[in-house]
Design an enzyme around this catalytic site. Structure first.
Site: not given
Ligand SMILES: Nc1ncnc2c1ncn2[C@@H]1O[C@H](COP(=O)(O)OP(=O)(O)O)[C@@H](O)[C@H]1O
Ligand SMILES: [Mg+2]
Length: 535
Positions: A92, A107, A198, A399, A401, A410, A442, A478, A517
């Site tokens: 990243v 990423k 996760d 918002d 709730n 709301e 919706n 273009s 055009d």
């Molecule tokens: N949008 C973001 N801005 C800043 N840091 C980011 C961002 N996205 C990811 N990171 C950094 O990169 C790390 C890994 O990204 P993540 O999407 O969690 O991938 P992985 O599946 O490898 O854990 C994150 O824990 C964070 O430290």
């Protein structure tokens, strides 16, 4: 002091971010040539439904239209600034948009890591559907022969993990402020039938700090997220050792595993130590499967009864006894005076600005879906600019709730509070305005729908912004946008592919193509953006 070196003989317990505690699905992990492993990724097969749509005589505007493969290699559009994260299967980067000078996160996932495009598309597809203030937004993506690129907002303040490491313990009000945002995000995910699987401080980014230092956070990393069907149990062993729920280890679980992970984070923030610990993954997992956490440490004993009660309910061993996100948001812990005052102070919008935004809602028109798409793209790319943040604050304030969506009641309440209307007037105004903003009927207004309608689009009246949006539609660069290019964007959503919508799109296109055009020039595009409020 680190969060695990504090007390109770836990000093050997090396609390590490990411990989050391990342559990891979033993039977399903992808082993790569260079020894790297990839996480299991969910399926996309339930993505048929999409609540986030706007209609215009049969045409719908979904996130697939405003977030589609740009067709350009991002390494040409963005300059790499700094490596900010290294995962099991890629990197990243903090990157800078060369023309805009604005920073984003990129990423990059190498195909050589043996990952299937379908699996990467799962993360992209899930992120595209989610529109919530506390969930990371996907802005752009691109697939090449050997790499996948995902561009998102850049969270400059780093991970919650490092904040916890640095500060060790947080006050109840500070913790409540973060946990409330996480519960709101996960309530929304579960409503959208997305299970994250996760949730941990490494996957929670700090978006900014309020004046009193309170943290605004966003949930990231939907790489192991999955679309679920209500009542269906999940099987894959996915998660990270400190935060994984016992039933995930047992191999049969549902979305309530996310609630458990939030309970673990709450315990860590309040006490400075993890509830389930050990010197290695095996011993941590053993503690998790026993489900017993330490309630004898001073840091826990000193907590308020409300805090202890919520922890107990989030960390209920049996998932069917565990509190849901919706119930947790109504827990008395979030009703304490300190939390309420802080929450209201932080989310209260300047009354004059709020009134102005309510006025803009009345002027918003959604009858030309091409105009809507252009504005939607600009808003989607710029939700972190001050005017959009202010609109988001107003959204959160209305918002009631905290489910990340506005219902008619709301909005009515908002008119009463900010425009001083009585119930009848507020209802009449709401009837007038709601359908315009909620053109998919919706029954809800999502946060970006709201922002689009209540900001003044003239704030995008700079050449850089306009060119940025223009280039999104002018995919062949273009210098003109053709009807085919517009069609290609709208046809990202299968429902738009029929003869009626084709004719409708051409009709709308012709109203923007002032000199007839057959092309939308940059000047015509600029006029269209400026005209949005007055149509
Ligand atoms: N949008 C973001 N801005 C800043 N840091 C980011 C961002 N996205 C990811 N990171 C950094 O990169 C790390 C890994 O990204 P993540 O999407 O969690 O991938 P992985 O599946 O490898 O854990 C994150 O824990 C964070 O430290
Ligand atoms: Mg991660």
């Amino acid at each position: 002091m680190g969060i695990c070196d504090s007390s109770q003989n836990k000093s050997n317990n090396s609390y590490q971010p990411n990989q050391p505690n990342k559990i891979k699905p033993i039977n399903k992990q992808h082993q790569t040539n260079n020894g790297h492993t990839r996480k299991e990724r969910g399926s996309i097969k339930y993505f048929a439904q999409n609540n986030n749509t706007e209609k215009s005589n049969g045409l719908i505007l979904t996130n697939d239209v405003i977030v589609s493969d740009s067709g350009f290699n991002p390494e040409q559009v963005y300059q790499k600034i700094k490596l900010i994260g290294e995962g099991a299967f890629g990197e990243v980067w903090q990157v800078r948009h060369k023309a805009l000078g604005k920073d984003f996160a990129m990423k990059i996932i190498e195909k050589s890591y043996n990952c299937k495009p379908k699996e990467i598309l799962n993360e992209i597809n899930i992120l595209k559907q989610l529109d919530h203030p506390n969930i990371l937004k996907i802005l752009d993506f691109h697939l090449t022969n050997d790499k996948f690129y995902i561009i998102t907002d850049f969270c400059s303040e780093g991970e919650l993990y490092h904040e916890i490491k640095r500060r060790n313990q947080f006050s109840e009000a500070e913790t409540a402020f973060v946990i409330h945002q996480l519960l709101s995000a996960i309530r929304y995910c579960h409503k959208m039938r997305v299970i994250h699987r996760d949730i941990k401080p490494e996957n929670i980014m700090i978006m900014g700090r309020e004046n009193n230092g309170y943290l605004n956070v966003k949930l990231i990393d939907f790489g192991t997220a999955k679309i679920f069907e209500i009542g269906n149990m999940q099987k894959g062993l996915v998660g990270s050792s400190y935060y994984i729920a016992p039933e995930v280890i047992r191999g049969k679980y549902d979305e309530s595993c996310d609630i458990w992970s939030i309970g673990v984070i709450m315990y860590i923030m309040l006490t400075g130590v993890p509830p389930f610990y050990g010197n290695d993954d095996d011993s941590i997992l053993r503690h998790v499967t026993e489900g017993k956490y330490d309630t004898t440490i001073d840091a826990y004993i000193n907590l308020s009864e409300n805090a202890k009660d919520l922890i107990r309910k989030l960390l209920k061993f049996y998932p069917n006894e565990r509190i849901t996100a919706k119930e947790a948001l109504n827990h008395p812990w979030f009703q304490t005076a300190e939390f309420k005052v802080t929450y209201q102070t932080i989310n209260t919008v300047n009354p004059i600005e709020a009134k102005e935004m309510f006025k803009n809602l009345e002027n918003y028109r959604s009858n030309n879906i091409i105009k809507c798409a252009a504005l939607a793209y600009l808003v989607h790319q710029n939700t972190n600019i001050p005017q959009c943040l202010e609109a988001m604050k107003l959204f959160k304030e209305i918002d009631l709730n905290h489910d990340g969506k506005l219902d008619p009641n709301e909005l009515e309440h908002g008119y009463m509070k900010y425009c001083g209307m009585n119930k009848t007037d507020a209802k009449n105004k709401r009837i007038l305005v709601f359908a315009n903003i909620d053109t998919d009927n919706n029954g809800y207004i999502e946060s970006e729908e709201f922002i689009r309608a209540c900001i003044n689009p003239r704030l995008f009246n700079s050449k850089n912004y306009l060119k940025f949006a223009f280039d999104y539609f002018d995919t062949d660069r273009s210098g003109n946008i053709s009807i085919e290019e517009i069609e290609a964007k709208f046809y990202q959503t299968a429902k738009n592919k029929n003869m009626n919508t084709k004719k409708e799109l051409k009709k709308l296109f012709d109203t923007i193509d002032i000199n007839h055009d057959g092309q939308i020039s940059f000047d015509e595009f600029t006029l269209m953006i400026k005209d949005i409020m007055n149509t």
